[in-house]
Design a protein around this motif. Sequence first.
Motif, PDB file in Angstrom:
ATOM      1  N   SER A  89      -6.599 -10.476  -8.918  1.00 49.41           N
ATOM      2  CA  SER A  89      -5.902 -11.005  -7.745  1.00 49.41           C
ATOM      3  C   SER A  89      -6.290 -12.452  -7.519  1.00 49.41           C
ATOM      4  O   SER A  89      -7.359 -12.908  -7.930  1.00 49.41           O
ATOM      5  CB  SER A  89      -6.210 -10.168  -6.501  1.00 49.41           C
ATOM      6  N   SER A 105      -2.236  -6.925  -5.605  1.00 49.95           N
ATOM      7  CA  SER A 105      -2.144  -7.737  -4.390  1.00 49.95           C
ATOM      8  C   SER A 105      -2.668  -7.004  -3.166  1.00 49.95           C
ATOM      9  O   SER A 105      -2.937  -7.617  -2.141  1.00 49.95           O
ATOM     10  CB  SER A 105      -0.687  -8.137  -4.151  1.00 49.95           C
ATOM     11  N   GLU A 148     -11.299 -11.556  -8.944  1.00 51.87           N
ATOM     12  CA  GLU A 148     -10.495 -12.343  -8.027  1.00 51.87           C
ATOM     13  C   GLU A 148     -10.888 -13.810  -8.142  1.00 51.87           C
ATOM     14  O   GLU A 148     -12.026 -14.142  -8.492  1.00 51.87           O
ATOM     15  CB  GLU A 148     -10.661 -11.867  -6.582  1.00 51.87           C
ATOM     16  N   ASP A 159      -2.890 -15.292   1.914  1.00 51.91           N
ATOM     17  CA  ASP A 159      -4.021 -14.742   1.175  1.00 51.91           C
ATOM     18  C   ASP A 159      -4.025 -13.219   1.225  1.00 51.91           C
ATOM     19  O   ASP A 159      -4.176 -12.609   2.280  1.00 51.91           O
ATOM     20  CB  ASP A 159      -5.333 -15.292   1.753  1.00 51.91           C
ATOM     21  N   GLU A 160      -3.856 -12.599   0.065  1.00 51.28           N
ATOM     22  CA  GLU A 160      -3.868 -11.142  -0.051  1.00 51.28           C
ATOM     23  C   GLU A 160      -5.134 -10.625  -0.718  1.00 51.28           C
ATOM     24  O   GLU A 160      -5.306  -9.413  -0.857  1.00 51.28           O
ATOM     25  CB  GLU A 160      -2.658 -10.671  -0.869  1.00 51.28           C
ATOM     26  N   ALA A 161      -6.018 -11.520  -1.138  1.00 53.11           N
ATOM     27  CA  ALA A 161      -7.192 -11.107  -1.905  1.00 53.11           C
ATOM     28  C   ALA A 161      -8.068 -10.083  -1.181  1.00 53.11           C
ATOM     29  O   ALA A 161      -8.554  -9.143  -1.824  1.00 53.11           O
ATOM     30  CB  ALA A 161      -8.008 -12.331  -2.309  1.00 53.11           C
ATOM     31  N   GLY A 193      -6.624 -15.489  -4.490  1.00 54.71           N
ATOM     32  CA  GLY A 193      -6.781 -15.704  -3.060  1.00 54.71           C
ATOM     33  C   GLY A 193      -6.573 -17.157  -2.685  1.00 54.71           C
ATOM     34  O   GLY A 193      -6.886 -18.057  -3.462  1.00 54.71           O
ATOM     35  N   LYS A 241      -9.050  -6.508  -2.843  1.00 58.66           N
ATOM     36  CA  LYS A 241     -10.439  -6.142  -3.109  1.00 58.66           C
ATOM     37  C   LYS A 241     -10.779  -4.798  -2.480  1.00 58.66           C
ATOM     38  O   LYS A 241     -11.502  -3.982  -3.061  1.00 58.66           O
ATOM     39  CB  LYS A 241     -11.374  -7.225  -2.574  1.00 58.66           C
ATOM     40  N   TYR A 262     -10.405 -17.425  -5.971  1.00 61.63           N
ATOM     41  CA  TYR A 262      -9.902 -18.190  -4.836  1.00 61.63           C
ATOM     42  C   TYR A 262      -9.562 -19.590  -5.307  1.00 61.63           C
ATOM     43  O   TYR A 262     -10.396 -20.281  -5.884  1.00 61.63           O
ATOM     44  CB  TYR A 262     -10.929 -18.226  -3.706  1.00 61.63           C
TER      45      TYR A 262
END
Length: 649
Positions: free
Chosen positions: A310, A286, A337, A319-321, A312, A325, A339
Amino acid sequence: MCGLAGMLLPVARQQEQVLSALAGAMGDALAHRGPDDRGVWVDAAEGVALAHRRLSILDLSPLGHQPMASADGRYQLAYNGEIYNFAALRTELEAVGHGFRGHSDTEVLLAAIMQWGLEMALQRCNGMFAIALWDRQQRCLSLARDRVGKKPLYYGWAGDALVFGSELKALWQHPDFDNGIDRDALTLLLRLDYIPAPHCIHERAFKLMPGRILRLDAASVAAGAAAHRPDQAQQPFWNARERMQAALVHPFSGDDAQAEEQLDRRLRQAVGLRMVADVPVGVFLSGGTDSSIVAAMMQAQSTQPIHSFSIGFAGSHHDEAPLAKEVATHLGSDHTELYVTGADALAVVPQLPAMFDEPFADASQVPTALVARLARGGVTVALSGDGGDELFFGYTRYQRAMRNWAMLRKVPGAVRGWLGQRAAGQGEASRAGGLAALLAETGARGIGDVYRNRISRWRDPAAVVLGAHEPATFYSLADPLHGAGSPADAMMLADFTTYLADDLLCKVDRTTMAASLEARAPLLDWEVAEFAWSLPMRMKLRDGVSKYLLKKVLCRYLPAPMVYRGKRGFGAPVTQWLRGDLQPWAGDLLSAPRLHGDGIFDAAAIGAIWGRFRQGERKWHTHLWNVLMFQAWQEHWRASRADVASRSS
């Protein structure tokens, strides 16, 4: 990782084929937990049956098949989990004459039970597990669960038969499991968003508590069925409160540098043990402290880029993406990742009742399910960062509760009691803030009461569940530590024994197992936990920095700006959902005719909250979400039972 199920009858009365078919159906309901293999073992003369579904992680050959018999034939084992120190145990057992056909940890566990007995064997095991063990010699069934509660185990009565399984859907397969709703347990869902062990949403059904063993024979099954409860207590082989009290009596006495070195060594060992598998291993990342330290230590012990994953949420403060990253780039991991849109997240909501089997209302279940599915596309095992907040004082609510208690304890106890009586009846008004929220804590007997108010959703859930009385839990204690340690220690213990096991670990287990993915939590290695409990508070909170020592260790692997940044959390925009795409669904489940027809909730009270929410009042989404999760679960439960009934007729 696997799923297990089975039954024990008070009197042997069914033929082997009947028992085998029924146990097989119970096990097959858990196929998502173990898609790689299926096994059933029956002793009709004893009225016992075990079923197992296997997700192959160690020893992918048929030599890892379960249920598995011990080498001497005394024991039969169905087991869900991993024994991380199995290699060291195997070496020790070989030295005293035990031989092994394969290299599974199941075979090692059975040999350890033969050598030392069940309780001592479990005390030697470092791992996560739920166990059903039949002892032919003692004609006794033992159910056991790991120290922290990473793996689930339900048990209860179907008619006069004891039934058990990794998830409730296994118990539902028995045609006599007609247990209704436990309204008292439902009040706990409304207060906490989950139902803590040993309670269960069903009457005559229970959860085995972490670190406990339950032993049952035919006589005790008969007595338990008659009394609607087991007549034998769940016996601890490890007790978190006692272990924390012992750690506080003998605290760590070194300086910061020594503590940092010890924590780094213990965590690296815990991570290294959990990287052992015969299948691909990855990590949930995260970008926060806990997942970052797990990822960093994995990469430090790997010759290849580790797999990190992760999720997003575009345009959301959840949003922790981007943080993940950034960490992945620095570590050099093979990062994936995804989204997701609001529609992607909302598509998960109808699947939640079947995924959890029991009403569960931590809304972060949605993104957790999404990241589990993402990870399963690349790995079979994923490490997580669960446990850092509960062990190293990570929640901001701890500091708020301590501030409030510091003010309240200056008021004489008699005066606090008088104020508490005057504050009684505030009910849900205290959730909205202001004077009502302040008054709600004035009668606090100790830090436990203050903290319970901090973490509660519905403040008076028994007032809205018809005919219910709220049971006491760990959070009902004025001082969970019984006078040992500080208020901070007491809150962390309460969360470790309750919130961690029955919310966070339940969420991770169900969402990952729904995707046939095994999750491992190195921060919850029991030796790491006991070391964390021995640390003074100045190594957990210093100069306003929480998780101080954990972050110092992380600075060995990441630049300081990546370590010392705000926590975003891992949540879901429930308010936005309920005022948007989910409003018709919610309106149907919360309609007055439906609520009146069910006869579970006070329809007027629920309707008032729903109306205030739709008018724009803040904070009521948490009240509504746990009611909605129960309502959706109830639909699923009824449909599941109807399906079993149709197949049994």
